[in-house]
Design a protein around this motif. Structure first.
Motif, short mmCIF file in Angstrom:
data_model
loop_
_atom_site.label_atom_id
_atom_site.label_comp_id
_atom_site.label_asym_id
_atom_site.label_seq_id
_atom_site.Cartn_x
_atom_site.Cartn_y
_atom_site.Cartn_z
N TRP A 42 0.81 -1.21 0.00
CA TRP A 42 0.00 0.00 0.00
C TRP A 42 0.85 1.27 0.00
O TRP A 42 0.50 2.27 -0.61
N ASN A 43 2.00 1.24 0.66
CA ASN A 43 2.88 2.41 0.67
C ASN A 43 3.37 2.75 -0.73
O ASN A 43 3.56 3.92 -1.08
N ALA A 44 3.55 1.72 -1.56
CA ALA A 44 3.95 1.96 -2.95
C ALA A 44 2.83 2.64 -3.72
O ALA A 44 3.08 3.50 -4.57
N VAL A 45 1.59 2.27 -3.43
CA VAL A 45 0.43 2.91 -4.06
C VAL A 45 0.38 4.38 -3.67
O VAL A 45 0.14 5.27 -4.51
N VAL A 46 0.62 4.65 -2.40
CA VAL A 46 0.62 6.04 -1.91
C VAL A 46 1.69 6.86 -2.65
O VAL A 46 1.45 8.00 -3.07
#
Length: 395
Positions: free
Chosen positions: A93-97
């Motif tokens: 999810w941090n990569a999506v952010v």
């Protein structure tokens, strides 16, 4: 007619670039389920995106957007398209952010198109820019509708891939029919004017700051307050859509008003006075809208709130005038750099406004609404100050 063809093509590209980004909101339930994240973590992607809108103007001062105008626009749309197609394949999810932060760089289209229309128009600049800027909000409206339709036929992952491809399809159409030119940022001794050393740049940039403060805050704030009062998802979505349509129409309407006022006197001071008048009128209308909006939200009156956002949308009427101020007031060779400088100063609102308003609302909703309502008055005061200043082109 060729000049107006470019305006229409620019608007289509803006609509595609910003429209596809609405897919993130529409696919929210699927994305939360896929990544197994709470609602609070989901909001991080929006914060990252808004901060990316601010950082985009810093990038404009690098050599990345020098040379071919068409190539520069291609780079900007890629900031939106490539992350859009990568999001379904990342497992963190941090990569999506982070990818959403990159997508915020798509706002670089705004100063690039301002540089383009400065070559084609003089008095008509606000009208042309108003049409182009409306693409941001048409993108929000049509993107949301088409995304809901698309999700009925394909998975959310395929939806992201397809919407990313749509950006490149529209860019290919735009590329085929758009005239290219060279963008140069004079450096060192080449430049007659250092835009950052001019008090005029800072004050002019701040004239648009109050508008963006409200524009980037009011939807999220309305949703939060609305749900707390028991409004349905349909109520909140209708309010958001109404505001987006309102902003698109005000953008075109005030752009046309700017054209009518500008054609009376096309020397730099005449053009600038027209810009200031348009922005003051837009802020005045929006102020009335925010007074009504505040009353409606405190009373929980949905019908009145819906009517008020039609007037609040007039804030976007400041945009076409503001984004034509650089070619009217700066020497021609520094206009591209001035566009990005003005964008950076004004868009600094993106980085702080939602957080400040949220903190105030936790203390007092009345205080938060008062903060939003006073912003157009700050805008008008700043415009009255900048109107008395000497223009860079007059130096």
């Amino acid at each position: 007619m060729g000049r107006w063809k470019s305006v229409i093509l620019d608007t289509l590209l803006m609509t595609a670039g910003f429209g596809t980004l609405t897919f993130m909101g529409v696919a929210r339930p699927d994305i939360i389920k896929h990544f197994g994240i709470p609602d609070s973590a989901y909001e991080l992607q929006h914060i990252a995106y808004v901060f990316g809108l601010f950082v985009a103007f810093l990038i404009g001062h690098t050599r990345l957007y020098e040379g071919s105008f068409k190539r520069s626009v291609g780079i900007v749309v890629s900031w939106a398209a490539i992350p859009q197609m990568l999001i379904p394949f990342v497992g963190n999810w941090n990569a999506v952010v982070f990818l959403r932060f990159i997508q915020g760089f798509v706002v670089g289209l705004v100063p690039l198109f301002s540089t383009q229309i400065a070559r084609y128009f003089v008095a008509e600049r606000p009208f042309a820019k108003g049409i182009i800027l409306s693409g941001i909000f048409w993108g929000g409206v049509f993107g949301s509708i088409s995304a809901r339709y698309l999700l009925g036929y394909v998975s959310w992952k395929m939806g992201f891939i397809l919407t990313g491809l749509v950006i490149y399809v529209v860019y290919a159409l735009w590329y085929a029919f758009t005239e290219d030119f060279e963008i140069r940022h004079p450096r060192g001794g080449e430049a007659k004017v250092n835009v950052w050393k001019l008090p005029f740049t800072w004050v002019l940039g701040f004239t648009f700051f109050p508008a963006l403060w409200v524009i980037f805050t009011i939807i999220g704030f309305s949703s939060s307050l609305g749900y707390k009062m028991g409004w349905t998802k349909s109520h909140v979505a209708t309010l958001s859509t109404t505001l987006s349509i309102s902003k698109a129409l005000w953008s075109i309407g005030f752009g046309y008003l700017g054209y009518q006022l500008s054609k009376k006197n096309t020397d730099p001071r005449g053009l600038f006075n027209a810009i200031v008048r348009v922005m003051i009128i837009a802020y005045a209308v929006a102020f009335l809208g925010l007074v009504v909006y505040s009353k409606a939200m405190l009373a929980g009156n949905y019908s009145l709130a819906l009517a008020s956002v039609v007037l609040v949308g007039a804030l976007q009427g400041t945009g076409p005038a503001f984004w034509t101020s650089a070619p009217a007031t700066y020497p021609q060779e520094v206009v591209p750099r001035a566009n990005f400088a003005l964008g950076l100063i004004s868009n600094s609102a993106n980085a702080v406004a939602p957080t400040v308003t949220d903190l105030l609302a936790k203390h007092s909703e009345t205080l938060a609404l008062a903060e939003l309502t006073i912003m157009p008055l700050i805008g008008i005061l700043t415009l009255l100050i900048v109107r008395r200043m000497r223009l860079p082109v007059e130096e």
